[in-house]
Write a protein that holds these residues in place. Sequence first.
Motif, PDB file in Angstrom:
ATOM      1  N   PHE A  72     101.689  -5.767  31.185  1.00 46.70           N
ATOM      2  CA  PHE A  72     103.066  -6.245  31.222  1.00 46.70           C
ATOM      3  C   PHE A  72     103.743  -5.964  32.559  1.00 46.70           C
ATOM      4  O   PHE A  72     103.528  -4.923  33.178  1.00 46.70           O
ATOM      5  N   SER A  74     106.703  -5.106  33.044  1.00 45.74           N
ATOM      6  CA  SER A  74     107.573  -3.931  32.939  1.00 45.74           C
ATOM      7  C   SER A  74     106.855  -2.652  33.359  1.00 45.74           C
ATOM      8  O   SER A  74     107.498  -1.661  33.717  1.00 45.74           O
ATOM      9  N   GLU A  75     105.521  -2.653  33.329  1.00 40.31           N
ATOM     10  CA  GLU A  75     104.740  -1.470  33.696  1.00 40.31           C
ATOM     11  C   GLU A  75     104.141  -1.575  35.096  1.00 40.31           C
ATOM     12  O   GLU A  75     103.517  -0.627  35.580  1.00 40.31           O
ATOM     13  N   ASP A  98     109.435  -5.648  37.197  1.00 42.28           N
ATOM     14  CA  ASP A  98     110.263  -6.290  36.170  1.00 42.28           C
ATOM     15  C   ASP A  98     111.644  -6.687  36.653  1.00 42.28           C
ATOM     16  O   ASP A  98     112.346  -7.421  35.954  1.00 42.28           O
ATOM     17  N   THR A  99     112.078  -6.233  37.824  1.00 40.57           N
ATOM     18  CA  THR A  99     113.369  -6.621  38.376  1.00 40.57           C
ATOM     19  C   THR A  99     113.203  -6.886  39.865  1.00 40.57           C
ATOM     20  O   THR A  99     112.254  -6.399  40.502  1.00 40.57           O
ATOM     21  N   HIS A 102     113.158  -3.594  41.762  1.00 37.66           N
ATOM     22  CA  HIS A 102     111.881  -2.891  41.682  1.00 37.66           C
ATOM     23  C   HIS A 102     110.801  -3.592  42.519  1.00 37.66           C
ATOM     24  O   HIS A 102     109.931  -2.940  43.105  1.00 37.66           O
ATOM     25  N   GLN A 163     109.158 -12.503  28.025  1.00 40.64           N
ATOM     26  CA  GLN A 163     109.758 -11.185  27.997  1.00 40.64           C
ATOM     27  C   GLN A 163     110.210 -10.748  29.398  1.00 40.64           C
ATOM     28  O   GLN A 163     111.048 -11.382  29.991  1.00 40.64           O
ATOM     29  N   SER A 164     109.628  -9.689  29.956  1.00 44.64           N
ATOM     30  CA  SER A 164     110.126  -9.162  31.227  1.00 44.64           C
ATOM     31  C   SER A 164     109.849 -10.087  32.404  1.00 44.64           C
ATOM     32  O   SER A 164     110.370  -9.856  33.504  1.00 44.64           O
ATOM     33  N   GLU A 165     109.057 -11.150  32.210  1.00 43.37           N
ATOM     34  CA  GLU A 165     108.830 -12.097  33.294  1.00 43.37           C
ATOM     35  C   GLU A 165     109.907 -13.174  33.335  1.00 43.37           C
ATOM     36  O   GLU A 165     109.931 -13.996  34.245  1.00 43.37           O
TER      37      GLU A 165
END
Length: 374
Positions: A72, A74-75, A98-99, A102, A163-165
């Motif tokens: 993911f 996010s990781e 994820d951002t 980041h 999701q986070s994408e």
Amino acid sequence: MINVGIIGFGRMGRFYLKEFQKNPRYKVKYICDVDNTCLKLAQELSPESIGVKEAMEVYKDKDVQLVVLSAFASERMQRIAEAMKYGKHIIAEKPIADTVEHEEDVVRMTRNYDKFCAVDLYLRNSWYHKCINDFIKTGEIGDLAIIRICHMTPGLAPGEGHQSEGPCFHDCGMHYVDIARWYAGSEYKTWHSQGIRMWNWKDPWWVQVHGTFENGVVFDITQGFVYGQLSRDQTHNSYIDIIGTKGIARMTHDFKTAHVELRGVNETHIIDRPFGGKNLDVLIERMGQSIESGVRDSMLPTFEDAAIASRNAWTFLNDSYTHDLPVKGDLKTLDEIRYRRAHMTNGYGLLPRNHVDEKPAIDPKQKEGMMHDC
């Protein structure tokens, strides 16, 4: 041989394994995933690999030279930092975090890293874009003036694997935002985005953006997974259309064969070759040559390329929210689409059955008007 650890064995992790197994440079020593079903499948597909749940086992093995980060988003930033700590070469899926903030952190922390880092911006590894770009550089189409890109398929429905994408214009569209910048050889200057909220989903699932680059090249990009999800026979519409002051170059494909037309002032070339899919074979070959020679292949997409593409895609997507954002369709239709996709065995962008992120689909004929959580 170059020992590899694949971290994340969902859809993309399985694609990577297939290509590594074809390439004599590599041995996949580890496959890492927290899901037992994924590890069982990994053992079936690659019995010589070691299945683990903890990525740290992969990092700590000094024989592992390259890690592929396909879990993911996010990781991803954390995984990149861990891989750097143990001196690994890195191939990461996009986005690299994820951002946007980041992603910029990842670019900064890897800027002086003494190993090779690359990201899967697959269009940069395609034979057809290289062919077109090489033709542009000959001057046959005159000055590059207009870049038009379209990619519409039935694809991932809302809530099915982003999701986070982010919504599809970021998750998928950032590839087209990136390749337009690659062709232009310039940074984006102006833009205007228009979206539509298909099926009353909270985010636009179709976006068109047009504008200019700093060097005066103009562009339009259309992307959406809205192209006939419930049509009996599914199809898609995908092309790039490059217009110069004297000639043109264009490409269409059917996901099997890419059809390229190069129409210059002195030369015309019509080329049909296998499409190439995600082009992971090209990516890992370039990475393998870089590792063995100690010299980075200039065609390897960088983390900075990915961060810029991601930031621009978010910018264009967010711009669409500032304009009229009409709604067409309803959540009942979305239920029907997701139910159909959950039971299809041959379709566009189908997820592995054990990696569908939402609740199991319910037949809309049995549960009229049932709405998915947003």
